[in-house]
Design a protein around this motif. Structure first.
Motif, PDB file in Angstrom:
ATOM      1  N   GLN A 123       0.814  -1.214   0.000  1.00  0.00           N
ATOM      2  CA  GLN A 123       0.000   0.000   0.000  1.00  0.00           C
ATOM      3  C   GLN A 123       0.852   1.272   0.000  1.00  0.00           C
ATOM      4  O   GLN A 123       0.328   2.372   0.174  1.00  0.00           O
ATOM      5  N   SER A 124       2.146   1.130  -0.209  1.00  0.00           N
ATOM      6  CA  SER A 124       3.046   2.286  -0.045  1.00  0.00           C
ATOM      7  C   SER A 124       2.655   3.453  -0.935  1.00  0.00           C
ATOM      8  O   SER A 124       2.620   4.613  -0.501  1.00  0.00           O
ATOM      9  N   SER A 125       2.359   3.179  -2.216  1.00  0.00           N
ATOM     10  CA  SER A 125       1.998   4.244  -3.136  1.00  0.00           C
ATOM     11  C   SER A 125       0.695   4.916  -2.721  1.00  0.00           C
ATOM     12  O   SER A 125       0.577   6.151  -2.754  1.00  0.00           O
ATOM     13  N   ALA A 126      -0.283   4.104  -2.300  1.00  0.00           N
ATOM     14  CA  ALA A 126      -1.566   4.666  -1.869  1.00  0.00           C
ATOM     15  C   ALA A 126      -1.400   5.490  -0.600  1.00  0.00           C
ATOM     16  O   ALA A 126      -2.046   6.546  -0.445  1.00  0.00           O
ATOM     17  N   VAL A 127      -0.534   5.034   0.312  1.00  0.00           N
ATOM     18  CA  VAL A 127      -0.282   5.801   1.534  1.00  0.00           C
ATOM     19  C   VAL A 127       0.338   7.145   1.192  1.00  0.00           C
ATOM     20  O   VAL A 127      -0.040   8.192   1.751  1.00  0.00           O
ATOM     21  N   ARG A 128       1.274   7.164   0.265  1.00  0.00           N
ATOM     22  CA  ARG A 128       1.888   8.432  -0.140  1.00  0.00           C
ATOM     23  C   ARG A 128       0.858   9.370  -0.775  1.00  0.00           C
ATOM     24  O   ARG A 128       0.859  10.584  -0.522  1.00  0.00           O
ATOM     25  N   ASP A 129      -0.022   8.802  -1.607  1.00  0.00           N
ATOM     26  CA  ASP A 129      -1.066   9.624  -2.234  1.00  0.00           C
ATOM     27  C   ASP A 129      -1.998  10.219  -1.173  1.00  0.00           C
ATOM     28  O   ASP A 129      -2.376  11.395  -1.252  1.00  0.00           O
ATOM     29  N   ALA A 130      -2.362   9.398  -0.201  1.00  0.00           N
ATOM     30  CA  ALA A 130      -3.238   9.873   0.866  1.00  0.00           C
ATOM     31  C   ALA A 130      -2.544  10.946   1.701  1.00  0.00           C
ATOM     32  O   ALA A 130      -3.168  11.950   2.080  1.00  0.00           O
ATOM     33  N   ALA A 131      -1.263  10.759   1.974  1.00  0.00           N
ATOM     34  CA  ALA A 131      -0.515  11.750   2.752  1.00  0.00           C
ATOM     35  C   ALA A 131      -0.434  13.072   2.004  1.00  0.00           C
ATOM     36  O   ALA A 131      -0.526  14.159   2.613  1.00  0.00           O
ATOM     37  N   ALA A 132      -0.274  13.013   0.671  1.00  0.00           N
ATOM     38  CA  ALA A 132      -0.221  14.246  -0.118  1.00  0.00           C
ATOM     39  C   ALA A 132      -1.548  14.989  -0.046  1.00  0.00           C
ATOM     40  O   ALA A 132      -1.579  16.229   0.066  1.00  0.00           O
ATOM     41  N   LEU A 133      -2.655  14.264  -0.102  1.00  0.00           N
ATOM     42  CA  LEU A 133      -3.965  14.903   0.018  1.00  0.00           C
ATOM     43  C   LEU A 133      -4.134  15.530   1.399  1.00  0.00           C
ATOM     44  O   LEU A 133      -4.642  16.653   1.523  1.00  0.00           O
ATOM     45  N   LEU A 134      -3.708  14.813   2.424  1.00  0.00           N
ATOM     46  CA  LEU A 134      -3.832  15.334   3.785  1.00  0.00           C
ATOM     47  C   LEU A 134      -2.946  16.558   3.985  1.00  0.00           C
ATOM     48  O   LEU A 134      -3.351  17.537   4.632  1.00  0.00           O
ATOM     49  N   ALA A 135      -1.738  16.524   3.414  1.00  0.00           N
ATOM     50  CA  ALA A 135      -0.820  17.654   3.561  1.00  0.00           C
ATOM     51  C   ALA A 135      -1.385  18.913   2.921  1.00  0.00           C
ATOM     52  O   ALA A 135      -1.147  20.032   3.401  1.00  0.00           O
ATOM     53  N   GLY A 136      -2.135  18.767   1.845  1.00  0.00           N
ATOM     54  CA  GLY A 136      -2.677  19.923   1.145  1.00  0.00           C
ATOM     55  C   GLY A 136      -4.049  20.359   1.610  1.00  0.00           C
ATOM     56  O   GLY A 136      -4.575  21.372   1.127  1.00  0.00           O
TER      57      GLY A 136
END
Length: 254
Positions: A3-16
């Motif tokens: 799930q690493s890629s999905a976790v990074r995508d989710a973190a980017a959404l949360l960061a913004g």
């Protein structure tokens, strides 16, 4: 599946995100050992059906039976501990001031993990009230690990009208608390990111909350071990236990 890629995508959404809503369901507390309504009852209560005990009609017919079961549930919650998912939710609140936590759970694990004021859509085991007049009632001195004969425990009486005190939860056939539902709907319509965690997306009207966010243009990130009706509307689906994935999401957020 990694799930690493999905976790990074989710973190980017949360960061913004500027306005975050976290919407949690039974799956979060299940990871602390609290059974969901879909689980079969165990031990002294295994001959009962949970849904048959969670109605106003059941309380009218046998208040001692229903109160005893809910006190048994409250004692189970008291022995449980917040898991890393609850702690991560509180950490997101600290990182993103103004985050609103909405939960379908009736326990206090979010509060004990550090969440300031979660919106309890289905009420709380820790907010009993009078069955007759609705007056708030204090909790009994201490939850019984095993109510009288394992099934029955007479409820306290209301200090205002002497009616029987009931659990402060929403039973089948009852409306959700109006103020809580309005608060949740307003927060969903105003957010730009909704993180749904451990909810099946099946129990209405609460299940409508993420869709309100989508219609208002928010992104949805879903955390769940299994597919749900929210899969098609979620921008990111994180598949797995919340107690594992939410700490990873925080780590990716930095």
């Amino acid at each position: 599946m990694d799930q690493s890629s999905a976790v990074r995508d989710a973190a980017a959404l949360l960061a913004g995100a500027r306005r975050v809503v976290i919407f949690t369901g039974a799956g979060v507390s299940a990871e602390s050992g609290i059974p969901t309504f879909r689980d079969a009852l165990t031990g002294l209560w295994q001959r009962f059906d949970a849904q048959s005990l969670a109605t106003p009609e059941a309380f009218r017919a046998d208040p001692a039976l229903v109160w005893g079961w809910y006190e048994w549930r409250r004692s189970a919650v008291g022995r449980a501990r917040p898991n890393p998912a609850h702690v991560a939710v509180a950490a997101v609140e600290a990182l993103r001031p103004g985050t609103v936590v909405i939960t379908q759970n009736v326990d206090d694990l979010h509060e004990r993990a550090g969440s300031a004021a979660p919106v309890h859509l289905h009420g709380s085991l820790f907010a009993p009230r009078c069955f007759d007049c609705g007056h708030p009632a204090p909790l009994p001195a201490g939850p019984a690990d095993e109510p009288v004969d394992g099934r029955r425990l007479d409820p306290p009486r209301c200090t205002a009208c002497a009616g029987p005190v009931r659990p402060g939860v929403v039973w089948f056939g009852e409306a959700l608390p109006e103020a809580s539902l309005r608060h949740a709907a307003d927060a969903a319509a105003a957010c730009d990111l909704m993180l749904t965690v451990g909810t099946s997306g099946l129990v209405y009207p609460a299940a409508e909350i993420p869709h309100l966010a989508v219609r208002a243009g928010a992104a949805v990130v879903q955390v769940n071990p299994v597919p749900t009706p929210l899969d098609p509307v979620a921008e990111v689906n994180l598949r797995g236990p919340a107690a594992q994935l939410l700490p990873r999401l925080l780590d990716a957020l930095g």
